[in-house]
Design an enzyme around this catalytic site. Structure first.
Site, PDB file in Angstrom:
ATOM      1  N   ARG A 138     -30.679  27.347  33.089  1.00 16.24           N
ATOM      2  CA  ARG A 138     -29.996  27.413  34.376  1.00 16.24           C
ATOM      3  C   ARG A 138     -30.320  26.116  35.111  1.00 16.24           C
ATOM      4  O   ARG A 138     -31.366  25.498  34.892  1.00 16.24           O
ATOM      5  CB  ARG A 138     -30.476  28.607  35.207  1.00 16.24           C
ATOM      6  CG  ARG A 138     -30.245  29.964  34.550  1.00 16.24           C
ATOM      7  CD  ARG A 138     -30.822  31.081  35.415  1.00 16.24           C
ATOM      8  NE  ARG A 138     -30.567  32.399  34.851  1.00 16.24           N
ATOM      9  CZ  ARG A 138     -31.400  33.063  34.050  1.00 16.24           C
ATOM     10  NH1 ARG A 138     -32.562  32.493  33.710  1.00 16.24           N
ATOM     11  NH2 ARG A 138     -31.094  34.253  33.585  1.00 16.24           N
ATOM     12  N   LYS A 185     -35.628  33.773  36.036  1.00 10.64           N
ATOM     13  CA  LYS A 185     -35.512  34.717  37.145  1.00 10.64           C
ATOM     14  C   LYS A 185     -36.626  35.753  37.080  1.00 10.64           C
ATOM     15  O   LYS A 185     -36.994  36.209  36.008  1.00 10.64           O
ATOM     16  CB  LYS A 185     -34.155  35.414  37.100  1.00 10.64           C
ATOM     17  CG  LYS A 185     -32.978  34.503  37.450  1.00 10.64           C
ATOM     18  CD  LYS A 185     -31.678  35.283  37.490  1.00 10.64           C
ATOM     19  CE  LYS A 185     -30.515  34.403  37.917  1.00 10.64           C
ATOM     20  NZ  LYS A 185     -29.249  35.146  37.979  1.00 10.64           N
ATOM     21  N   HIS A 201     -23.049  24.998  35.470  1.00 12.11           N
ATOM     22  CA  HIS A 201     -23.356  26.306  34.878  1.00 12.11           C
ATOM     23  C   HIS A 201     -22.469  26.589  33.672  1.00 12.11           C
ATOM     24  O   HIS A 201     -22.863  27.337  32.772  1.00 12.11           O
ATOM     25  CB  HIS A 201     -23.191  27.417  35.915  1.00 12.11           C
ATOM     26  CG  HIS A 201     -23.889  28.684  35.551  1.00 12.11           C
ATOM     27  ND1 HIS A 201     -25.266  28.761  35.401  1.00 12.11           N
ATOM     28  CD2 HIS A 201     -23.421  29.931  35.274  1.00 12.11           C
ATOM     29  CE1 HIS A 201     -25.611  29.997  35.061  1.00 12.11           C
ATOM     30  NE2 HIS A 201     -24.519  30.717  34.978  1.00 12.11           N
ATOM     31  N   ARG A 246     -24.186  25.916  30.411  1.00 11.58           N
ATOM     32  CA  ARG A 246     -25.022  27.015  29.896  1.00 11.58           C
ATOM     33  C   ARG A 246     -24.143  28.051  29.195  1.00 11.58           C
ATOM     34  O   ARG A 246     -24.501  28.567  28.134  1.00 11.58           O
ATOM     35  CB  ARG A 246     -25.795  27.639  31.054  1.00 11.58           C
ATOM     36  CG  ARG A 246     -26.608  28.880  30.688  1.00 11.58           C
ATOM     37  CD  ARG A 246     -27.447  29.276  31.896  1.00 11.58           C
ATOM     38  NE  ARG A 246     -27.745  30.696  31.950  1.00 11.58           N
ATOM     39  CZ  ARG A 246     -28.810  31.271  31.400  1.00 11.58           C
ATOM     40  NH1 ARG A 246     -29.672  30.534  30.721  1.00 11.58           N
ATOM     41  NH2 ARG A 246     -29.017  32.565  31.536  1.00 11.58           N
ATOM     42  N   HIS A 274     -31.973  36.621  29.587  1.00 14.04           N
ATOM     43  CA  HIS A 274     -31.312  37.767  30.212  1.00 14.04           C
ATOM     44  C   HIS A 274     -32.228  38.983  30.172  1.00 14.04           C
ATOM     45  O   HIS A 274     -32.825  39.286  29.133  1.00 14.04           O
ATOM     46  CB  HIS A 274     -30.009  38.110  29.489  1.00 14.04           C
ATOM     47  CG  HIS A 274     -28.899  37.159  29.789  1.00 14.04           C
ATOM     48  ND1 HIS A 274     -27.793  37.027  28.988  1.00 14.04           N
ATOM     49  CD2 HIS A 274     -28.718  36.281  30.820  1.00 14.04           C
ATOM     50  CE1 HIS A 274     -26.980  36.121  29.493  1.00 14.04           C
ATOM     51  NE2 HIS A 274     -27.516  35.656  30.608  1.00 14.04           N
ATOM     52  N   TYR A 328     -20.538  37.371  26.133  1.00 13.17           N
ATOM     53  CA  TYR A 328     -20.172  36.188  25.345  1.00 13.17           C
ATOM     54  C   TYR A 328     -19.440  36.555  24.060  1.00 13.17           C
ATOM     55  O   TYR A 328     -18.787  35.702  23.469  1.00 13.17           O
ATOM     56  CB  TYR A 328     -21.422  35.356  25.053  1.00 13.17           C
ATOM     57  CG  TYR A 328     -21.953  34.693  26.296  1.00 13.17           C
ATOM     58  CD1 TYR A 328     -21.283  33.629  26.884  1.00 13.17           C
ATOM     59  CD2 TYR A 328     -23.109  35.158  26.912  1.00 13.17           C
ATOM     60  CE1 TYR A 328     -21.749  33.042  28.039  1.00 13.17           C
ATOM     61  CE2 TYR A 328     -23.589  34.578  28.069  1.00 13.17           C
ATOM     62  CZ  TYR A 328     -22.897  33.526  28.631  1.00 13.17           C
ATOM     63  OH  TYR A 328     -23.357  32.945  29.783  1.00 13.17           O
TER      64      TYR A 328
END
Length: 298
Positions: free
Chosen positions: A151, A174, A242, A245, A268, A277
């Site tokens: 990211r 995150k 982004h 990515r 994730h 995806y």
């Protein structure tokens, strides 16, 4: 209890306990502030007692301000977390979130770019930099996004300890979750070239990527560099940092990567976030078929 006291405790919880990003902290504290406006609450117990109808009235007010479904959903998530935190502060409460459903949001598919376009963007930003080291910096950042799936905030949070990249890199994503990503030779070389040209000392405990005046590089400058390259190459407006990515994930999946491995590489929390995806890859294959098959061109 004053409004500011509620918000300060909430901010401290998000930063110290939940380890949320600065952007998330700002958004969640702002949402809590709006929710507290026009409410005279004596203590955490009064806030903890609020239920669905109270939150729905607040969301109705926000919708009248012109907020979209996506914005309403984000606001709802922040308020539910805020009330759950209030319940944790109340003796005997388990900190459950209020039971209220948000608006349905149609998720759009990520828009990847082709491998050639990704390489062309990285090469072009290098030439567009007003100084050699700035061009090398922008190329290194964009290659970390495309070549390692970072990211943009993750790339910009790297410190001087990453100046000499190895075959892998430990990334904090995150929620403070750490993951290990492989680093391709082209990415290592790009970072090494930036480090060689950078006029600022890169101490191990200071930001790796610097702005023109030596301070931490901000996302806006990376987005600006990408926008300039996008215009020069005639790419669509969806070709953002982004999107690199997204391209990393889509191209790996197309090359045979399994979803679990891809989930780990992207950081994730849920496999569902990675599964999107598969739809992107199918859509890409269909576009290729339509453009290449002779009967489709007749």
């Amino acid at each position: 209890m004053r409004r500011e006291e509620f918000l300060e405790d909430w901010r401290a919880h998000l930063v110290n306990d939940r380890r949320r990003s600065p952007h998330t902290v700002r958004a969640y504290v702002a949402a809590a502030g709006r929710f507290l406006d026009h409410r005279d609450l004596a203590d955490w117990g009064a806030l903890a007692a609020l239920e669905g109808p109270d939150i729905r009235r607040f969301l109705a007010e926000r919708r009248s301000d012109g907020l979209s479904n996506a914005s309403i959903a984000r606001e709802l998530s922040a308020i539910k977390s805020f009330v759950a935190f209030a319940r944790q502060q109340t003796s005997g409460s388990d900190g459950t979130r209020p039971r209220i459903r948000g608006p349905r949001i149609k998720k759009g598919l990520p828009r990847p770019i082709t491998p050639d376009d990704a390489e062309n963007v990285a090469a072009l930003v290098e030439g567009l930099g007003r100084e050699d080291w700035i061009g090398a910096r922008d190329r290194a950042v964009l290659l970390l996004l495309y070549g390692a799936g970072l990211r943009i905030a993750e790339a910009l949070s790297l410190d001087g300890a990453a100046a000499e990249l190895d075959d892998t890199l430990s990334v904090t994503g995150k929620g403070g979750k750490q993951r290990i990503v492989p680093i391709l030779p082209i990415v290592r070389e790009a970072v090494a070239e930036y480090v060689r040209l950078c006029p600022w000392p890169l101490a191990k405990d200071e930001p790796l990527f610097r702005g023109a005046k030596g301070g931490p590089l901000n996302q806006g400058m990376v987005q600006k560099a990408m926008a300039n390259a996008r215009k020069a190459l005639g790419l669509p407006s969806t070709a953002t940092p982004h999107a690199l990515r997204h391209s990393f994930a889509t191209h790996l999946l197309g090359a045979g990567a399994d979803l679990r491995s891809l989930q780990e590489l992207l950081g994730h929390a849920s496999l569902g976030s990675t599964q999107i995806y598969t739809k992107v890859d199918s859509a890409t294959l269909l576009d290729t078929y339509r453009n290449a098959h002779p009967r489709e061109r007749d």
